[in-house]
Design an enzyme around this catalytic site. Structure first.
Site, PDB file in Angstrom:
ATOM      1  N   ASP A  89      -0.737  12.378   0.089  1.00 21.08           N
ATOM      2  CA  ASP A  89       0.399  11.395   0.353  1.00 21.08           C
ATOM      3  C   ASP A  89       1.607  12.039  -0.751  1.00 21.08           C
ATOM      4  OD1 ASP A  89       2.197   9.449   0.562  1.00 21.08           O
ATOM      5  OD2 ASP A  89       0.929   8.033  -0.215  1.00 21.08           O
ATOM      6  N   HIS A 110       4.412  10.820  -0.593  1.00 22.83           N
ATOM      7  CA  HIS A 110       5.006   9.564  -1.118  1.00 22.83           C
ATOM      8  C   HIS A 110       6.597   9.532  -1.167  1.00 22.83           C
ATOM      9  CE1 HIS A 110       4.710   5.656  -3.455  1.00 22.83           C
ATOM     10  NE2 HIS A 110       3.568   5.439  -2.652  1.00 22.83           N
ATOM     11  N   GLU A 119       0.844  12.918   4.424  1.00 21.55           N
ATOM     12  CA  GLU A 119       1.716  11.536   4.404  1.00 21.55           C
ATOM     13  C   GLU A 119       2.983  11.740   3.979  1.00 21.55           C
ATOM     14  OE1 GLU A 119       1.045   6.955   3.075  1.00 21.55           O
ATOM     15  OE2 GLU A 119      -0.615   8.236   4.146  1.00 21.55           O
ATOM     16  N   GLU A 121       4.643   4.138   7.304  1.00 25.65           N
ATOM     17  CA  GLU A 121       4.897   2.898   6.419  1.00 25.65           C
ATOM     18  C   GLU A 121       6.060   2.343   6.338  1.00 25.65           C
ATOM     19  OE1 GLU A 121       4.177   3.813   1.825  1.00 25.65           O
ATOM     20  OE2 GLU A 121       3.133   5.482   3.237  1.00 25.65           O
ATOM     21  N   ASP A 171       2.631  -0.220   9.021  1.00 29.03           N
ATOM     22  CA  ASP A 171       1.970  -1.381   8.028  1.00 29.03           C
ATOM     23  C   ASP A 171       2.108  -2.859   8.725  1.00 29.03           C
ATOM     24  OD1 ASP A 171       1.700  -3.197   6.020  1.00 29.03           O
ATOM     25  OD2 ASP A 171       1.720  -1.618   4.458  1.00 29.03           O
ATOM     26  N   HIS A 181      -1.220   1.589   7.971  1.00 28.35           N
ATOM     27  CA  HIS A 181      -0.964   1.687   6.165  1.00 28.35           C
ATOM     28  C   HIS A 181      -1.433   0.299   5.758  1.00 28.35           C
ATOM     29  CE1 HIS A 181       1.831   1.300   2.694  1.00 28.35           C
ATOM     30  NE2 HIS A 181       1.316   2.418   2.677  1.00 28.35           N
TER      31      HIS A 181
END
Length: 382
Positions: free
Chosen positions: A183, A185, A209, A235, A258, A285
């Site tokens: 990730d 992020h 990700e 997400e 998500d 997610h």
């Protein structure tokens, strides 16, 4: 049947639960929350209740469209998360009322159980080899870790080398057969992402990700082309229309909606179907609580392109309480040898301990994500 009340609770570690009640005693639970903005989403839920009180809860699609379209201004993380939790609760209520699991109302399941992954390493990843090995020893065949701590827009190759070394440590600890999700992020900007993405190829990630922030997704075509592993994101996308544009661009291999942020099960099903038209995989997610996880599993159950499911048991954010704490029957979400059986009870298939929710709501939370800065004092992406 008419909706009579919407009740909400802010509970540790960072969640918001919703219960929708009716004049006939039927009820349903949902989880409308944005991490760090629970109170804002809670206010939105109660504002939206004006469209719900007195309505038939079984008209889920009509109510969803009312919540989405009646307010003129639409979309975004707060409104779509409020709608998401309401939608989950309506599906839970309808399934309970009919005595069937939600997946039966969506066409029936295409699988009996779902492959799961867990987290290791923390916000600023460390000890990833030992953590990864511990998860594999528990039966997991995949895990996810943060790829790096904060990284400046143009940073040093030392930071790149440190990130690569952590991935190498994890890969060495578990071997080549275990899936590693990495990730970024949104912490890595385009100039460094194009370098780091290429450097990770020898370690064969299961996916990387959020290689760039969602507002910079158009850059994926320039920095991620011809990579030898999948790119995942989603997400922080909240409607099917945002996913439509992403999928049409052809630069993503796995989508990660998500179910507590993208409008719930109703919208999630449309997003999953849209992805299937592009031969793109689904991996919802879910760093949240038991209701988001249960909702995700019902979407996984009916989506042929779903391949793995995130869950937050033991994640570094879950301080004070964890996913199973709020369930009457904790076996409903028990992971066995890296898989979780699709919940088979009515509705979402989980029974919430309302008395415990009430008790923990007295503690509540005011969770905020860390605020990081670069060496020069400017704000860094978390």
């Amino acid at each position: 049947m008419k909706i009579t009340r919407l009740k909400t609770w802010q509970i540790p570690p960072r969640w918001l639960f919703l219960k929708i009640e009716t004049d006939e005693g039927a009820y349903g639970w949902g989880e409308p929350v944005i991490e760090g903005r629970a109170a804002t989403v809670e206010a939105a839920v109660h504002e939206l209740s004006d469209y719900l009180i007195g309505q038939d809860p079984r008209r889920i699609e009509h109510l969803w469209n009312t919540l989405y379209r009646a307010g003129f201004y639409r979309g975004g993380p707060i409104l779509m998360s409020a709608i998401a939790g309401i939608d989950q609760a309506l599906w839970d209520l309808k399934g309970r009322d009919l005595g069937v699991p939600v997946y039966q109302l969506l066409g029936g399941r295409v699988r009996d159980k779902m492959r799961m992954y867990a987290w290791t390493g923390g916000d600023k990843p460390n000890d990833v080899g030992a953590g990864a090995k511990a998860l594999v020893d528990k039966g997991f065949t995949a895990f996810k870790m943060n790829g790096t701590a904060e990284m400046a827009m143009v940073d040093s190759y030392t930071k790149v080398d440190e990130a690569v070394a952590r991935i190498a440590e994890a890969r060495e600890a578990v071997g080549m057969d275990v899936g590693i999700g990495i990730d970024f992020h949104g912490r890595v900007h385009r100039p460094m992402a194009k370098i780091l993405l290429k450097e990770l190829e020898p370690y064969r990630p299961m996916f990387v990700e959020e290689p760039v922030l969602p507002e910079h997704l158009p850059s994926l075509k320039h920095i991620a082309g011809n990579l030898g592993y999948p790119i995942a994101t989603g997400e922080r996308l909240h409607t099917r229309y945002q996913f439509r544009d992403l999928l049409a661009d052809g630069m993503v291999d796995i989508i990660q909606p998500d179910l507590s942020h993208c409008g719930g099960i109703s919208e999630g099903l449309k997003i999953a179907s849209l992805a299937s038209c592009h031969d793109v995989a689904l991996a919802p997610h879910c760093p949240l609580g038991p209701l988001t996880l249960a909702a995700s599993l019902h979407l996984d159950a009916v989506s042929h392109n779903a391949f793995i499911q995130e869950q937050s048991m033991g994640i570094h954010y879950n301080q004070g309480n964890d996913v199973l704490d709020y369930l009457v029957d904790k076996s409903a979400l028990a992971i066995d040898d890296g898989y979780l059986a699709i919940p088979d009870g009515p509705g979402l298939g989980v029974e919430i301990d309302e008395a415990f929710v009430e008790e923990r709501s007295k503690v509540g939370h005011r969770w905020r994500n860390p605020v990081w800065t670069h060496d020069d004092g400017s704000i860094a992406e978390w």
